[in-house]
Scaffold this active site. Structure first.
Site, PDB file in Angstrom:
ATOM      1  N   CYS A   1     -15.137  -7.521   1.430  1.00 51.14           N
ATOM      2  CA  CYS A   1     -15.377  -5.972   1.558  1.00 51.14           C
ATOM      3  C   CYS A   1     -15.476  -5.599   2.885  1.00 51.14           C
ATOM      4  O   CYS A   1     -15.482  -6.073   3.689  1.00 51.14           O
ATOM      5  CB  CYS A   1     -16.812  -5.556   0.744  1.00 51.14           C
ATOM      6  SG  CYS A   1     -18.334  -6.480   1.319  1.00 51.14           S
TER       7      CYS A   1
ATOM      8  N   ASP B   1      19.692  10.424   3.838  1.00 55.11           N
ATOM      9  CA  ASP B   1      21.111   9.853   3.914  1.00 55.11           C
ATOM     10  C   ASP B   1      22.005  10.180   2.608  1.00 55.11           C
ATOM     11  O   ASP B   1      21.283  10.462   1.665  1.00 55.11           O
ATOM     12  CB  ASP B   1      21.021   8.444   4.134  1.00 55.11           C
ATOM     13  CG  ASP B   1      22.525   7.877   4.235  1.00 55.11           C
ATOM     14  OD1 ASP B   1      23.212   8.396   5.012  1.00 55.11           O
ATOM     15  OD2 ASP B   1      22.828   6.838   3.491  1.00 55.11           O
TER      16      ASP B   1
END
Length: 714
Positions: free
Chosen positions: A18, A410
């Site tokens: 954590c 693209d």
């Protein structure tokens, strides 16, 4: 003098599950190495990476600093999952201690209610039971609290420890035991939440089979580990088995479930020459595969590595919460001290009352729920995206899609399929389509040119039988010629037709119209006349139009095509797709310049592509996205996010997923802070108690965890 080391130090940190442990490690390591960017934390795997290049720091110095944080470490051994090498106690001590704390605290309360009667004093047996419960609850907290105290850097461990000790000193044994238990429970919940996200990714990535059916030089099939299979070897995959390595089908046909890698919902039919991925699942057919990548370089291996690296790249929200908590926690300690001192000294308040209220303030002000709210949400979002075939290389990139104003794309392989296909067959002078395709196919049958393969594939699709032309010859840069059924035929471009002098005004007008529409034209003829022509184009992906429409609906203001292709083709594709702006005939450096202009104008800009020539533009954009299934390694490595299924519809999904993640993070932060403010007001008014404060804090932690884990839902 220490011997400096150039290789990064990679350690497994036991118990690092954590944000609290990350803060402890940073506290000890940043003064040693001087730069936070040299530290990489992977909570999912409990991995710490320390970049000591060009520093006069030894491994021993780093290990000593880690030891000062109160955490245990060992050298990283790649491949084993976090917790795999730990003992039963190391794996379950937090759960066991939390259970002991709760049971003994409850036993103390039962004894007190049973035997204390009307007496206000707490029986010694109850005190003993409470003490055991308190020690069990704080056993993993007190060492961290002590280090926090002596380093003058207060954290939530110190806040809780002071609150419990204070409760004991004023005789509130039950409340002290309750605080210890509930704080331990909240830390357990946090650890569990990260563990659940870790398991979600582990189950996603635990895909590669342990053995491969390798066909050796003698033709015998034997089982070996995938790591022992070299590139170019033949592997047999039986029906229902997982494919062990990336490769190309050399025998057999079968439907392959690619969902674990690409997120595609239906099996994809694979036949001769098709690419397959390690970790995908073969259907009903028997496949023989020629391996194209080693075990440690497969698409699956790259995904595992990228997901592992993702934990060290934190989202902006995580960084903000961490900075806020660093200021917030000491400020709370000061306010609690002032609450304890000012009312009794200045207003003749009762010391016991204001000591109790200051302890309540310490408990409710603990930033536990606030600190865990963001990383839990980010890890869950990364896991959910990976499960949907979208590989996000870190929390830092999960928030960016929500802010995109423009996207550059693209053309070839991104908006289009990346390979030519026959669009029209136009026969002339008494010939029909089948006859024209048969003659073109006969001339192209043995050619590897993409246009030739497209024509042959179209003829086969129409069940036209092809026989290679006799006396075949290639006309360099122009076309081909040969003899079919005793008659000479030729095939070539519009320019070759003009050179032959066989073009008519009608044919010229038709061919010019086709070329302006972005199509490539192949003319077929004989010595007497033009037999007809075949038009080909790089077909737009079937999902492109809907994906572009959904991007506009999602609020992306401007969509731009950047391509090296000719302007006619680019404009034709852009019109079909619904693109706003087109830039054609670009070199890689031109694409970078175009992206830079978009960044200056819109701020947050994404670039999506699949080729090596797209990599520089991907790196320059605010967010780089690669078409991952057919994309080049350079594009995938450079990009921040990879769409593993080459499915553009994942792009609008990603934007909505990013916005949902941001929404949940903000909900968690606002809820955590609002609850704090409410209880602070109640504390000053004298309406809050220790156990209610910690219950509210634990409840807040549980709610933000549950809210964050909603992102794991399909």
């Amino acid at each position: 003098m220490n011997d400096p080391i150039n290789e990064p130090i990679i350690l497994r940190i036991h118990g690092m599950d954590c944000a609290e442990e990350v803060s402890l490690l940073k506290r000890e390591l940043i003064p040693l190495i001087g730069d936070q960017d040299r530290l990489g934390f992977d909570l999912l795997n409990g991995k710490l990476t320390v970049d000591t290049s060009s520093l006069d720091i030894s491994r021993a110095d780093v290990l000593t600093a880690v030891e000062r944080s109160g955490l245990k470490s060992e050298p990283w051994r790649g491949g084993s999952a976090a917790g795999e090498d730990q003992t039963f106690w190391q794996l379950h001590q937090r759960s066991i201690l939390t259970a002991v704390s709760g049971l003994f605290g409850l036993a103390g309360l039962i004894w007190q209610l049973t035997f204390a009667g009307e007496s206000e004093s707490v029986p010694w047996a109850s005190i003993a039971l409470y003490c055991i419960g308190i020690l069990a609850g704080l056993l993993m907290v007190l060492p961290k609290a002590w280090r926090s105290l002596i380093s003058f850097r207060p954290d939530m461990n110190l806040l809780m420890s002071v609150a419990v000790v204070g409760a004991v000193l004023i005789g509130e044994w039950f409340e002290g035991a309750t605080v210890a238990f509930l704080f331990s429970l909240s830390l357990l919940l946090e650890s569990w939440s990260v563990g659940r996200a870790r398991r979600a990714i582990a189950s996603l990535m635990d895909l590669s089979p342990p053995t491969a059916h390798f066909r050796d030089e003698t033709g015998e099939v034997r089982d070996v580990a995938p790591a022992e299979v070299t590139v170019g070897s033949t592997v047999v995959v039986r029906p229902g088995e997982k494919i062990p390595l990336d490769g190309r089908v050399i025998s057999g046909t079968s439907g392959v479930n690619q969902a674990p890698i690409t997120g595609e919902s239906v099996p994809v039919e694979k036949e001769l020459g098709d690419e397959v991925f390690a970790g995908t699942i073969n259907g009903d057919g028997l496949l023989e595969i020629e391996t194209t990548k080693a075990a440690d370089d497969t698409t699956l291996a790259r995904i595992i590595k990228m997901v592992g690296d993702a934990g060290s790249k934190r989202a902006p929200s995580e960084k903000w919460v961490e900075k806020f908590a660093a200021v917030y926690t000491p400020a709370v300690m000061i306010v609690a001290l002032l609450m304890l001192l000012i009312p009794p000294l200045a207003f003749d308040g009762a010391w016991s009352v204001w000591l109790y209220r200051s302890l309540v303030l310490l408990v409710i002000a603990c930033p536990c729920a606030l600190v865990i709210s963001t990383p839990v949400s980010v890890v869950a979002a990364l896991a959910a995206a990976a499960r949907n075939g979208v590989l996000i290389k870190g929390g830092v990139f999960i928030e960016l899609p929500a802010q995109l104003k423009a996207i550059a794309m693209d053309k070839t392989g991104t908006l289009t399929q990346g390979a030519p296909a026959v669009v029209d067959v136009v026969p002339m002078n008494g010939h029909d389509e089948a006859e024209l395709l048969m003659r073109a196919g006969a001339l192209e049958l043995n050619s590897n040119h993409p246009l030739a393969r497209a024509i042959v594939d179209e003829a086969k699709r129409r069940n036209i039988e092809l026989v290679a032309a006799d006396n075949f010859e290639t006309i360099q840069g122009k076309g081909a010629a040969g003899v079919i059924n005793g008659k000479a035929f030729w095939l070539g471009s519009h320019r070759y037709l003009e050179q032959r002098g066989q073009e008519t005004p009608e044919v010229h007008e038709q061919l010019e119209s086709m070329q302006e529409a972005g199509r490539t034209v192949v003319v077929v003829g004989n010595e007497e006349h033009v037999c007809g022509f075949i038009t080909l184009a790089d077909a737009i992906r079937k999902e492109t139009r809907d994906a572009i429409r959904q991007l506009h609906e999602a609020g992306v203001e401007h969509l731009v095509m950047l391509t090296g292709d000719n302007e006619g083709t680019a404009k034709a594709i852009a019109k079909q797709a619904g693109i706003d702006e087109v830039h054609a005939e670009l070199l890689p450096e031109d694409k970078v310049a175009a992206v830079e202009r978009l960044v200056e104008k819109y701020g947050y800009v994404a670039m999506i592509g699949d080729g090596v020539n797209d990599a520089p533009a991907l790196a320059r954009a605010s967010l780089g996205l690669a078409m991952g299934a057919a994309g080049s390694d350079a594009a995938i490595e450079t990009a921040d996010i990879a769409l593993m299924s080459d499915d553009l519809s994942k792009l609008p999904w990603l934007i909505h997923h990013s916005r949902r993640t941001l929404k949940i993070i903000r909900q968690n932060i606002v809820f955590s802070l609002a609850l704090k403010v409410l209880f602070v007001i109640l504390t000053f008014a004298g309406f809050a108690s220790l156990w209610a404060a910690i219950a509210a804090d634990m409840g807040a932690s549980l709610l933000v965890i549950a809210n964050g884990l909603r992102l794991l839902r399909r």
